[in-house]
Design a protein around this motif. Structure first.
Motif, PDB file in Angstrom:
ATOM      1  N   GLY A  88     -18.480  -7.733  -6.471  1.00 13.20           N
ATOM      2  CA  GLY A  88     -17.773  -8.956  -6.815  1.00 13.20           C
ATOM      3  C   GLY A  88     -16.386  -8.760  -7.413  1.00 13.20           C
ATOM      4  O   GLY A  88     -15.434  -9.451  -7.021  1.00 13.20           O
ATOM      5  N   PRO A  89     -16.203  -7.832  -8.372  1.00 15.67           N
ATOM      6  CA  PRO A  89     -14.883  -7.666  -8.986  1.00 15.67           C
ATOM      7  C   PRO A  89     -13.777  -7.268  -8.017  1.00 15.67           C
ATOM      8  O   PRO A  89     -12.591  -7.371  -8.364  1.00 15.67           O
ATOM      9  N   LEU A  90     -14.138  -6.824  -6.814  1.00 14.53           N
ATOM     10  CA  LEU A  90     -13.106  -6.552  -5.816  1.00 14.53           C
ATOM     11  C   LEU A  90     -12.377  -7.836  -5.432  1.00 14.53           C
ATOM     12  O   LEU A  90     -11.249  -7.790  -4.925  1.00 14.53           O
ATOM     13  N   GLY A  91     -12.994  -8.987  -5.680  1.00 13.54           N
ATOM     14  CA  GLY A  91     -12.399 -10.256  -5.285  1.00 13.54           C
ATOM     15  C   GLY A  91     -11.185 -10.655  -6.092  1.00 13.54           C
ATOM     16  O   GLY A  91     -10.380 -11.471  -5.642  1.00 13.54           O
ATOM     17  N   CYS A  92     -11.039 -10.115  -7.316  1.00  9.24           N
ATOM     18  CA  CYS A  92      -9.876 -10.495  -8.129  1.00  9.24           C
ATOM     19  C   CYS A  92      -9.325  -9.317  -8.931  1.00  9.24           C
ATOM     20  O   CYS A  92      -8.323  -8.738  -8.569  1.00  9.24           O
ATOM     21  N   GLY A  93      -9.993  -8.953 -10.052  1.00  9.49           N
ATOM     22  CA  GLY A  93      -9.398  -7.998 -10.989  1.00  9.49           C
ATOM     23  C   GLY A  93      -9.087  -6.647 -10.385  1.00  9.49           C
ATOM     24  O   GLY A  93      -7.982  -6.109 -10.547  1.00  9.49           O
ATOM     25  N   ILE A  94     -10.046  -6.084  -9.683  1.00 11.66           N
ATOM     26  CA  ILE A  94      -9.846  -4.751  -9.122  1.00 11.66           C
ATOM     27  C   ILE A  94      -8.881  -4.818  -7.944  1.00 11.66           C
ATOM     28  O   ILE A  94      -8.017  -3.938  -7.773  1.00 11.66           O
ATOM     29  N   GLN A  95      -8.981  -5.873  -7.158  1.00 13.55           N
ATOM     30  CA  GLN A  95      -8.006  -6.094  -6.087  1.00 13.55           C
ATOM     31  C   GLN A  95      -6.593  -6.232  -6.656  1.00 13.55           C
ATOM     32  O   GLN A  95      -5.618  -5.736  -6.070  1.00 13.55           O
ATOM     33  N   THR A  96      -6.468  -6.907  -7.801  1.00 17.74           N
ATOM     34  CA  THR A  96      -5.157  -7.110  -8.407  1.00 17.74           C
ATOM     35  C   THR A  96      -4.522  -5.783  -8.816  1.00 17.74           C
ATOM     36  O   THR A  96      -3.355  -5.522  -8.504  1.00 17.74           O
ATOM     37  N   GLY A  97      -5.289  -4.934  -9.512  1.00 14.79           N
ATOM     38  CA  GLY A  97      -4.728  -3.661  -9.959  1.00 14.79           C
ATOM     39  C   GLY A  97      -4.375  -2.738  -8.813  1.00 14.79           C
ATOM     40  O   GLY A  97      -3.264  -2.207  -8.730  1.00 14.79           O
ATOM     41  N   ALA A  98      -5.329  -2.545  -7.901  1.00 10.13           N
ATOM     42  CA  ALA A  98      -5.096  -1.641  -6.780  1.00 10.13           C
ATOM     43  C   ALA A  98      -4.021  -2.183  -5.849  1.00 10.13           C
ATOM     44  O   ALA A  98      -3.149  -1.435  -5.370  1.00 10.13           O
ATOM     45  N   GLY A  99      -4.053  -3.489  -5.595  1.00  9.39           N
ATOM     46  CA  GLY A  99      -3.088  -4.077  -4.676  1.00  9.39           C
ATOM     47  C   GLY A  99      -1.675  -4.088  -5.224  1.00  9.39           C
ATOM     48  O   GLY A  99      -0.705  -4.000  -4.450  1.00  9.39           O
ATOM     49  N   THR A 100      -1.526  -4.206  -6.547  1.00  8.79           N
ATOM     50  CA  THR A 100      -0.180  -4.162  -7.126  1.00  8.79           C
ATOM     51  C   THR A 100       0.494  -2.830  -6.815  1.00  8.79           C
ATOM     52  O   THR A 100       1.697  -2.766  -6.540  1.00  8.79           O
ATOM     53  N   ILE A 101      -0.293  -1.766  -6.815  1.00 11.74           N
ATOM     54  CA  ILE A 101       0.240  -0.456  -6.431  1.00 11.74           C
ATOM     55  C   ILE A 101       0.390  -0.359  -4.913  1.00 11.74           C
ATOM     56  O   ILE A 101       1.485  -0.060  -4.392  1.00 11.74           O
ATOM     57  N   LEU A 102      -0.668  -0.597  -4.185  1.00 11.79           N
ATOM     58  CA  LEU A 102      -0.698  -0.282  -2.750  1.00 11.79           C
ATOM     59  C   LEU A 102       0.061  -1.291  -1.897  1.00 11.79           C
ATOM     60  O   LEU A 102       0.643  -0.917  -0.862  1.00 11.79           O
ATOM     61  N   ASN A 103       0.075  -2.556  -2.310  1.00  7.21           N
ATOM     62  CA  ASN A 103       0.709  -3.593  -1.498  1.00  7.21           C
ATOM     63  C   ASN A 103       2.064  -4.034  -2.034  1.00  7.21           C
ATOM     64  O   ASN A 103       2.992  -4.270  -1.261  1.00  7.21           O
ATOM     65  N   LYS A 104       2.163  -4.193  -3.356  1.00  8.75           N
ATOM     66  CA  LYS A 104       3.371  -4.782  -3.943  1.00  8.75           C
ATOM     67  C   LYS A 104       4.441  -3.728  -4.224  1.00  8.75           C
ATOM     68  O   LYS A 104       5.560  -3.814  -3.730  1.00  8.75           O
ATOM     69  N   LEU A 105       4.116  -2.716  -5.031  1.00 12.25           N
ATOM     70  CA  LEU A 105       5.105  -1.717  -5.406  1.00 12.25           C
ATOM     71  C   LEU A 105       5.282  -0.631  -4.350  1.00 12.25           C
ATOM     72  O   LEU A 105       6.380  -0.131  -4.138  1.00 12.25           O
ATOM     73  N   GLN A 106       4.188  -0.222  -3.736  1.00 10.66           N
ATOM     74  CA  GLN A 106       4.188   0.771  -2.660  1.00 10.66           C
ATOM     75  C   GLN A 106       4.943   2.051  -3.029  1.00 10.66           C
ATOM     76  O   GLN A 106       5.883   2.457  -2.339  1.00 10.66           O
ATOM     77  N   PRO A 107       4.567   2.718  -4.127  1.00 16.22           N
ATOM     78  CA  PRO A 107       5.200   4.005  -4.445  1.00 16.22           C
ATOM     79  C   PRO A 107       4.899   5.025  -3.357  1.00 16.22           C
ATOM     80  O   PRO A 107       3.862   4.963  -2.699  1.00 16.22           O
ATOM     81  N   THR A 108       5.813   5.951  -3.190  1.00 17.35           N
ATOM     82  CA  THR A 108       5.613   7.007  -2.211  1.00 17.35           C
ATOM     83  C   THR A 108       5.137   8.277  -2.915  1.00 17.35           C
ATOM     84  O   THR A 108       5.215   8.408  -4.138  1.00 17.35           O
ATOM     85  N   PHE A 109       4.655   9.197  -2.122  1.00 20.94           N
ATOM     86  CA  PHE A 109       4.133  10.476  -2.633  1.00 20.94           C
ATOM     87  C   PHE A 109       5.149  11.122  -3.566  1.00 20.94           C
ATOM     88  O   PHE A 109       6.325  11.264  -3.224  1.00 20.94           O
ATOM     89  N   GLY A 110       4.696  11.483  -4.779  1.00 19.31           N
ATOM     90  CA  GLY A 110       5.558  12.187  -5.726  1.00 19.31           C
ATOM     91  C   GLY A 110       6.293  11.304  -6.703  1.00 19.31           C
ATOM     92  O   GLY A 110       6.860  11.805  -7.678  1.00 19.31           O
ATOM     93  N   GLU A 111       6.296   9.982  -6.493  1.00 22.17           N
ATOM     94  CA  GLU A 111       6.955   9.103  -7.456  1.00 22.17           C
ATOM     95  C   GLU A 111       6.062   8.921  -8.683  1.00 22.17           C
ATOM     96  O   GLU A 111       4.919   9.368  -8.729  1.00 22.17           O
ATOM     97  N   THR A 112       6.609   8.233  -9.701  1.00 21.62           N
ATOM     98  CA  THR A 112       5.935   8.146 -10.996  1.00 21.62           C
ATOM     99  C   THR A 112       5.669   6.694 -11.370  1.00 21.62           C
ATOM    100  O   THR A 112       6.407   5.780 -10.982  1.00 21.62           O
ATOM    101  N   VAL A 113       4.597   6.489 -12.152  1.00 22.03           N
ATOM    102  CA  VAL A 113       4.231   5.144 -12.567  1.00 22.03           C
ATOM    103  C   VAL A 113       3.620   5.175 -13.958  1.00 22.03           C
ATOM    104  O   VAL A 113       2.903   6.127 -14.315  1.00 22.03           O
ATOM    105  N   ALA A 114       3.917   4.153 -14.754  1.00 19.57           N
ATOM    106  CA  ALA A 114       3.266   3.947 -16.049  1.00 19.57           C
ATOM    107  C   ALA A 114       2.446   2.671 -15.968  1.00 19.57           C
ATOM    108  O   ALA A 114       2.915   1.657 -15.435  1.00 19.57           O
ATOM    109  N   VAL A 115       1.223   2.723 -16.485  1.00 21.10           N
ATOM    110  CA  VAL A 115       0.331   1.568 -16.456  1.00 21.10           C
ATOM    111  C   VAL A 115       0.032   1.168 -17.897  1.00 21.10           C
ATOM    112  O   VAL A 115      -0.532   1.953 -18.670  1.00 21.10           O
ATOM    113  N   PHE A 116       0.416  -0.049 -18.254  1.00 15.89           N
ATOM    114  CA  PHE A 116       0.222  -0.567 -19.604  1.00 15.89           C
ATOM    115  C   PHE A 116      -1.068  -1.378 -19.637  1.00 15.89           C
ATOM    116  O   PHE A 116      -1.172  -2.436 -19.023  1.00 15.89           O
TER     117      PHE A 116
END
Length: 363
Positions: A163-191
């Protein structure tokens, strides 16, 4: 039909387990026997009316279950299918038609307005209409949702977990994979290392980010962040977070994700970026002051909002399930299960930080 549901009657009140009536699905809707539903911060802000939802309402928007009935025009699922329920969208506006249903022009109306896509309601109690939430109201033993909310998933994965894939987990993973789309070797901070932040960390590891910095106040969550892929952790009580991030990255990160809804951390997420970096804010953050020239324009930085990970659920959620099956996205480490009668305890322990992602199981 009569169902059992957790009803919210007044602002900030405990959920009451009561009998309500659920209408049959219309031609473009599906009835689901709910197996479990994740508990999300968005449910809490709706209960507390920080985001006003017409009351009384049956909340819950991370449901998983088994298809019971389908309307006459349904083509994507059939009775017996295992499904995850996600957010509601109209399917007709420009953003929906270009693959961004999380930015549907009717998003607030359909998810927080208490109505279904046709502007009517499916829930009733004592002759009074009861509001739906996210077009699903999964804090009940059965739910009716529009076909656009429904995502078919593999039957070989524990349905109670999904069930949590429907919102919270989708939100966190998708913000990286769909929205920001960092490439291999780039850096990210998660607050923030709740379910959303930890999902972002797991996604950043999948991408191959070279430095994944987790920021939180709880050592237990920072330890979990390390286990799930963080290369560095910072306890905001013990260090100057921005300076420490700049030290680790030699000048700042390419990206940051702010999940806490704390205004001061939204500013930190900007300050921690290197020039041309981008911060994505996913929390319900209130009024915040910052200097547009110094904090954004002068260094070419970006500050963006991210809703539901900018995902198309029918495409993205099955991908997350596949990553989970391959051992690359172990979100099961975040969850703790509660019985339906323990729903108020689940919310309390989530707020207290005792549980990262509660899931309420239906009888």
């Amino acid at each position: 039909m009569d169902i059992k549901a957790a009803v919210t009657h007044g602002k900030g009140e405990d959920f009451q387990l009561e009998e309500v009536q659920l209408d049959d699905p219309k031609h473009d809707e599906v009835m689901i026997k709910v197996v479990a539903s994740g508990v999300c911060h968005t449910d809490a802000v709706a209960r507390d009316q920080d985001v006003p939802v017409p009351l009384p309402a049956v909340l819950g928007h991370e449901g998983s279950g088994i298809v019971e009935k389908v309307g006459s025009s349904i083509q994507t699922v059939e009775p017996g299918d295992h499904v995850v329920l996600s957010f509601s969208s109209c399917g007709h506006c420009e953003n929906c038609l270009t693959g961004h249903p999380a930015y549907c022009l009717r998003f607030n109306d359909l998810n927080f307005g208490g109505i279904m896509n046709d502007q009517t309601k499916r829930l009733h109690q004592d002759g009074q209409e009861v509001s739906s939430f996210f077009g699903q109201s999964s804090f009940g033993t059965f739910a009716v949702a529009n076909e656009r909310n429904v995502v078919k998933v593999d039957k070989d994965v524990d349905l109670e977990l999904l069930g949590p894939l429907g919102c919270g987990i989708q939100t966190g993973a998708g913000t990286i994979l769909n929205k920001l789309q960092p490439t291999f070797g780039e850096t990210v901070a998660v607050f923030g290392c709740g379910a959303v932040g930890l999902s972002a960390i797991m996604a950043a590891k999948i991408v191959g980010c070279s430095k994944i910095i987790a920021v939180d106040l709880h050592e237990s969550r920072l330890e979990m962040a390390k286990e799930l892929g963080a290369t560095h952790t910072i306890n905001g009580k013990d260090a100057d977070t921005v300076e420490e991030i700049k030290r680790i990255t030699n000048g700042g990160t390419n990206y940051s994700v702010e999940t806490t809804s704390v205004p001061a951390l939204a500013i930190q997420s900007l300050h921690a970026l290197k020039p041309r970096g981008t911060s994505a804010v996913v929390g319900v953050t209130q009024e915040t002051e910052f200097n547009v020239f110094e904090d954004i324009m002068a260094e070419g930085k970006g500050l963006v909002g991210a809703i539901e990970g900018d995902s198309v659920p029918q495409i993205f959620i099955p991908k997350l399930v596949e990553y989970y099956k391959q051992g690359q996205f172990p979100f099961d480490k975040l969850v703790k299960f509660y019985e339906m009668e323990e729903i108020n305890k689940a919310f309390d322990e989530s707020k207290e930080g005792k549980t990262v992602k509660p899931i309420v199981k239906m009888p």
